[in-house]
Design an enzyme around this catalytic site. Structure first.
Site, PDB file in Angstrom:
ATOM      1  N   ARG A 158     -23.860 -26.492 -33.096  1.00  0.00           N
ATOM      2  CA  ARG A 158     -22.867 -26.883 -32.085  1.00  0.00           C
ATOM      3  C   ARG A 158     -23.419 -27.687 -30.926  1.00  0.00           C
ATOM      4  O   ARG A 158     -22.655 -28.263 -30.159  1.00  0.00           O
ATOM      5  CB  ARG A 158     -22.151 -25.625 -31.575  1.00  0.00           C
ATOM      6  CG  ARG A 158     -21.191 -25.050 -32.600  1.00  0.00           C
ATOM      7  CD  ARG A 158     -20.855 -23.616 -32.303  1.00  0.00           C
ATOM      8  NE  ARG A 158     -22.043 -22.794 -32.419  1.00  0.00           N
ATOM      9  CZ  ARG A 158     -22.080 -21.484 -32.233  1.00  0.00           C
ATOM     10  NH1 ARG A 158     -20.979 -20.845 -31.882  1.00  0.00           N
ATOM     11  NH2 ARG A 158     -23.197 -20.808 -32.369  1.00  0.00           N
ATOM     12  N   ASP A 199     -25.788 -20.467 -44.431  1.00  0.00           N
ATOM     13  CA  ASP A 199     -25.979 -19.280 -43.606  1.00  0.00           C
ATOM     14  C   ASP A 199     -26.733 -18.246 -44.426  1.00  0.00           C
ATOM     15  O   ASP A 199     -26.671 -18.255 -45.655  1.00  0.00           O
ATOM     16  CB  ASP A 199     -24.650 -18.697 -43.126  1.00  0.00           C
ATOM     17  CG  ASP A 199     -24.860 -17.891 -41.853  1.00  0.00           C
ATOM     18  OD1 ASP A 199     -24.783 -18.456 -40.754  1.00  0.00           O
ATOM     19  OD2 ASP A 199     -25.161 -16.683 -41.977  1.00  0.00           O
ATOM     20  N   ARG A 216     -31.502 -24.295 -35.972  1.00  0.00           N
ATOM     21  CA  ARG A 216     -30.119 -24.609 -35.575  1.00  0.00           C
ATOM     22  C   ARG A 216     -29.943 -26.060 -35.115  1.00  0.00           C
ATOM     23  O   ARG A 216     -29.086 -26.335 -34.267  1.00  0.00           O
ATOM     24  CB  ARG A 216     -29.631 -23.678 -34.456  1.00  0.00           C
ATOM     25  CG  ARG A 216     -29.297 -22.275 -34.917  1.00  0.00           C
ATOM     26  CD  ARG A 216     -27.981 -22.231 -35.648  1.00  0.00           C
ATOM     27  NE  ARG A 216     -27.838 -21.004 -36.407  1.00  0.00           N
ATOM     28  CZ  ARG A 216     -27.228 -19.911 -35.974  1.00  0.00           C
ATOM     29  NH1 ARG A 216     -26.676 -19.893 -34.804  1.00  0.00           N
ATOM     30  NH2 ARG A 216     -27.158 -18.854 -36.741  1.00  0.00           N
ATOM     31  N   ARG A 240     -17.305 -30.051 -38.303  1.00  0.00           N
ATOM     32  CA  ARG A 240     -16.885 -28.646 -38.415  1.00  0.00           C
ATOM     33  C   ARG A 240     -15.362 -28.518 -38.333  1.00  0.00           C
ATOM     34  O   ARG A 240     -14.753 -27.697 -39.003  1.00  0.00           O
ATOM     35  CB  ARG A 240     -17.577 -27.863 -37.298  1.00  0.00           C
ATOM     36  CG  ARG A 240     -17.039 -26.506 -36.967  1.00  0.00           C
ATOM     37  CD  ARG A 240     -17.789 -25.448 -37.754  1.00  0.00           C
ATOM     38  NE  ARG A 240     -17.733 -24.142 -37.117  1.00  0.00           N
ATOM     39  CZ  ARG A 240     -16.707 -23.312 -37.234  1.00  0.00           C
ATOM     40  NH1 ARG A 240     -15.649 -23.661 -37.915  1.00  0.00           N
ATOM     41  NH2 ARG A 240     -16.753 -22.125 -36.654  1.00  0.00           N
ATOM     42  N   TYR A 294     -27.106  -6.513 -41.664  1.00  0.00           N
ATOM     43  CA  TYR A 294     -25.704  -6.971 -41.610  1.00  0.00           C
ATOM     44  C   TYR A 294     -24.830  -6.238 -42.621  1.00  0.00           C
ATOM     45  O   TYR A 294     -23.664  -5.938 -42.348  1.00  0.00           O
ATOM     46  CB  TYR A 294     -25.621  -8.484 -41.844  1.00  0.00           C
ATOM     47  CG  TYR A 294     -26.001  -9.299 -40.626  1.00  0.00           C
ATOM     48  CD1 TYR A 294     -25.150  -9.363 -39.517  1.00  0.00           C
ATOM     49  CD2 TYR A 294     -27.203  -9.989 -40.576  1.00  0.00           C
ATOM     50  CE1 TYR A 294     -25.507 -10.102 -38.400  1.00  0.00           C
ATOM     51  CE2 TYR A 294     -27.558 -10.736 -39.456  1.00  0.00           C
ATOM     52  CZ  TYR A 294     -26.709 -10.783 -38.366  1.00  0.00           C
ATOM     53  OH  TYR A 294     -27.047 -11.506 -37.249  1.00  0.00           O
TER      54      TYR A 294
HETATM   55  O1  CP3 Z   1     -30.970 -24.037 -38.567  1.00  0.00           O
HETATM   56  C1  CP3 Z   1     -30.085 -24.783 -39.012  1.00  0.00           C
HETATM   57  O2  CP3 Z   1     -29.718 -25.808 -38.411  1.00  0.00           O
HETATM   58  C2  CP3 Z   1     -29.486 -24.528 -40.385  1.00  0.00           C
HETATM   59  C3  CP3 Z   1     -28.300 -23.789 -40.401  1.00  0.00           C
HETATM   60  C4  CP3 Z   1     -28.276 -22.290 -40.165  1.00  0.00           C
HETATM   61  C5  CP3 Z   1     -27.097 -21.594 -39.767  1.00  0.00           C
HETATM   62  N1  CP3 Z   1     -27.334 -20.268 -39.816  1.00  0.00           N
HETATM   63  C6  CP3 Z   1     -25.823 -22.209 -39.428  1.00  0.00           C
HETATM   64  C7  CP3 Z   1     -24.913 -21.497 -38.523  1.00  0.00           C
HETATM   65  C8  CP3 Z   1     -29.268 -21.325 -40.368  1.00  0.00           C
HETATM   66  C9  CP3 Z   1     -30.722 -21.510 -40.750  1.00  0.00           C
HETATM   67  C10 CP3 Z   1     -28.647 -20.049 -40.167  1.00  0.00           C
HETATM   68  C11 CP3 Z   1     -29.322 -18.766 -40.377  1.00  0.00           C
HETATM   69  C12 CP3 Z   1     -28.754 -17.552 -39.793  1.00  0.00           C
HETATM   70  N2  CP3 Z   1     -27.467 -17.128 -39.810  1.00  0.00           N
HETATM   71  C13 CP3 Z   1     -29.527 -16.544 -39.176  1.00  0.00           C
HETATM   72  C14 CP3 Z   1     -31.014 -16.568 -39.037  1.00  0.00           C
HETATM   73  C15 CP3 Z   1     -31.431 -17.438 -37.930  1.00  0.00           C
HETATM   74  C16 CP3 Z   1     -31.200 -16.858 -36.566  1.00  0.00           C
HETATM   75  O3  CP3 Z   1     -30.417 -17.473 -35.828  1.00  0.00           O
HETATM   76  O4  CP3 Z   1     -31.776 -15.833 -36.248  1.00  0.00           O
HETATM   77  C17 CP3 Z   1     -28.657 -15.517 -38.769  1.00  0.00           C
HETATM   78  C18 CP3 Z   1     -29.026 -14.238 -38.043  1.00  0.00           C
HETATM   79  C19 CP3 Z   1     -27.353 -15.891 -39.192  1.00  0.00           C
HETATM   80  C20 CP3 Z   1     -26.100 -15.130 -39.042  1.00  0.00           C
HETATM   81  C21 CP3 Z   1     -25.174 -15.824 -38.144  1.00  0.00           C
HETATM   82  N3  CP3 Z   1     -24.540 -17.010 -38.473  1.00  0.00           N
HETATM   83  C22 CP3 Z   1     -24.744 -15.435 -36.860  1.00  0.00           C
HETATM   84  C23 CP3 Z   1     -25.235 -14.200 -36.136  1.00  0.00           C
HETATM   85  C24 CP3 Z   1     -23.859 -16.410 -36.416  1.00  0.00           C
HETATM   86  C25 CP3 Z   1     -23.043 -16.378 -35.155  1.00  0.00           C
HETATM   87  C26 CP3 Z   1     -23.882 -16.676 -33.955  1.00  0.00           C
HETATM   88  C27 CP3 Z   1     -23.651 -18.074 -33.487  1.00  0.00           C
HETATM   89  O5  CP3 Z   1     -24.634 -18.797 -33.238  1.00  0.00           O
HETATM   90  O6  CP3 Z   1     -22.472 -18.451 -33.331  1.00  0.00           O
HETATM   91  C28 CP3 Z   1     -23.767 -17.407 -37.415  1.00  0.00           C
HETATM   92  C29 CP3 Z   1     -22.942 -18.629 -37.394  1.00  0.00           C
HETATM   93  C30 CP3 Z   1     -23.638 -19.925 -37.601  1.00  0.00           C
HETATM   94  N4  CP3 Z   1     -24.520 -20.197 -38.592  1.00  0.00           N
HETATM   95  C31 CP3 Z   1     -23.424 -21.109 -36.842  1.00  0.00           C
HETATM   96  C32 CP3 Z   1     -24.227 -22.098 -37.418  1.00  0.00           C
HETATM   97  C33 CP3 Z   1     -24.326 -23.538 -37.021  1.00  0.00           C
HETATM   98  C34 CP3 Z   1     -22.465 -21.256 -35.684  1.00  0.00           C
HETATM   99  C35 CP3 Z   1     -21.080 -21.121 -36.155  1.00  0.00           C
HETATM  100  C36 CP3 Z   1     -20.160 -22.291 -35.870  1.00  0.00           C
HETATM  101  O7  CP3 Z   1     -20.466 -23.456 -36.153  1.00  0.00           O
HETATM  102  O8  CP3 Z   1     -19.075 -21.991 -35.396  1.00  0.00           O
END
Ligand code: CP3
Length: 340
Positions: free
Chosen positions: A29, A75, A25, A38, A151
């Site tokens: 954010r 994602d 991540r 974003r 999911y």
């Molecule tokens: O790691 C990185 O920087 C690359 C980008 C990345 C994102 N999602 C961007 C994202 C990666 C590798 C993921 C993978 C992902 N997505 C996973 C596996 C990794 C982990 O965290 O366990 C999972 C379970 C998801 C599903 C997902 N996407 C969830 C549960 C959420 C909401 C939770 C949250 O953190 O808000 C997301 C949204 C998401 N994916 C965000 C980002 C930067 C945040 C959303 C936003 O910018 O508003």
């Protein structure tokens, strides 16, 4: 070729001058720059589908944090969508699927995704690769089939994923059918990512921890093993199964190159179980809320425990959005300046 290939060398078990560092991540954010980019997109899903914006945030952490790799901004949920099950992202809550998988005919109606169904990700990788100009490796990724199934059945995040687990207990044959379709789609997808420029791949089994050990082997590891088998002859593969460190020895028996660790296992214990594979992790993201001195001390202790070789420094899970960017940078700088 690559100006900084520390990450690839570490993953392949080759000698390095220091441990490479990147953060799950890191494109997220925690960076005000990410939040500004974003804001240009209508919503998260549109953001992910915009290759120019995705490439922009993928490269941001390199200059801002000085990490040794970029991970493509996308994602894991793009796979269900490419198979025919679209998702939304609810602000401050998380993913939501308007329709979920319940029956055999729901599974039959899903297609096996091709890389061309995810052209926007391939375009983002191609663009990013150009912008990186060979400075550091680019990591591609996918969700592990079990986490994706979770999911698709649950329809949203969950503390227990009890609906998904109910499905495994009551409809194991259907679950295997769905897991195989996700696996086939994921292999196509990852091969496409590699063609588009990904130098390395990570599988995220974020919800491995809800499964019993026996069920993890039956419903998760088998499918990750199929993926590592098809991919690791092309580029190095990391398997990150969160909260499943009981499985390290078995994960080490797959063709993966690196095992990702969360913070619930001691580095020395992990080394003993990992059959010489490279390890990645495993600082608690909450360490980065601590005083600077504590961050530096704990990070140095971790580096010494893992040792310089066959190690990729990271956190044990993704950065939390409310962490201070300066503390994140301190963590990265500590790794880069550490003398063993
Ligand atoms: O790691 C990185 O920087 C690359 C980008 C990345 C994102 N999602 C961007 C994202 C990666 C590798 C993921 C993978 C992902 N997505 C996973 C596996 C990794 C982990 O965290 O366990 C999972 C379970 C998801 C599903 C997902 N996407 C969830 C549960 C959420 C909401 C939770 C949250 O953190 O808000 C997301 C949204 C998401 N994916 C965000 C980002 C930067 C945040 C959303 C936003 O910018 O508003």
């Amino acid at each position: 070729m690559l100006k900084n290939d520390l990450l690839l060398r570490a993953a392949l078990g080759k000698e390095v001058e220091r441990a490479p560092v990147w953060l799950m991540r890191q494109a997220g954010r925690v960076l005000p720059e990410y939040r500004a980019t974003r804001a240009k997109a209508k919503n998260f899903v549109e953001f992910v589908k915009n290759p120019e914006l995705a490439a922009e945030v993928t490269v941001q952490p390199l200059d801002i944090l000085g990490v040794d790799a970029a991970i493509i901004f996308s994602d894991i949920l793009v796979i269900p969508e490419a198979m025919g099950l679209p998702y939304g992202m609810i602000e401050a809550k998380g993913p939501l699927f308007p329709k979920t998988i319940k029956t055999a005919s729901d599974i039959d109606s899903l297609k096996i995704a091709e890389a061309s169904d995810l052209k926007y990700v391939m375009d983002a990788l191609t663009l990013t690769k150009k912008e990186l100009d060979n400075r550091v490796p680019l990591i591609g990724f996918a969700g592990a089939p079990f986490t994706i199934l979770a999911y698709m059945i649950e329809g949203s995040g969950s503390k227990t994923f009890s609906k998904a687990k109910q499905f495994l207990y009551t409809q194991p044959n259907l679950a295997h059918h769905l897991l195989q379709k996700i696996t086939d789609s994921t292999i196509n997808y990852l091969k496409g990512q590699i063609q588009a420029g990904a130098d390395m791949i990570q599988l995220f089994d974020s919800w491995a921890g809800v499964l019993s050990e026996k069920m993890f082997y039956e419903f998760s590891l088998r499918y990750m093993a199929q993926i590592t088998e098809s991919i690791s002859s092309i580029v190095p593969v990391t398997v990150f199964a969160k909260d499943a460190h009981y499985a390290i020895e078995k994960i080490a028996l797959t063709n993966c190159n690196t095992i990702g660790l969360d913070w619930t296992i001691d580095p020395n214990a992990a080394r003993k179980l990992s059959h010489g594979k490279t390890l990645q992790g495993n600082a608690d993201p909450c360490l980065l809320y601590a005083d600077d001195q504590v961050i530096v001390e704990e990070t140095k202790t971790m580096l010494n425990q893992f040792g310089k070789q066959k190690y990729i420094c990271n956190l044990g899970h993704g950065l939390y959005p409310d962490l201070d960017k300066a503390k994140v940078k301190l963590f990265v700088d500590t790794v880069k300046s550490h003398s063993y």
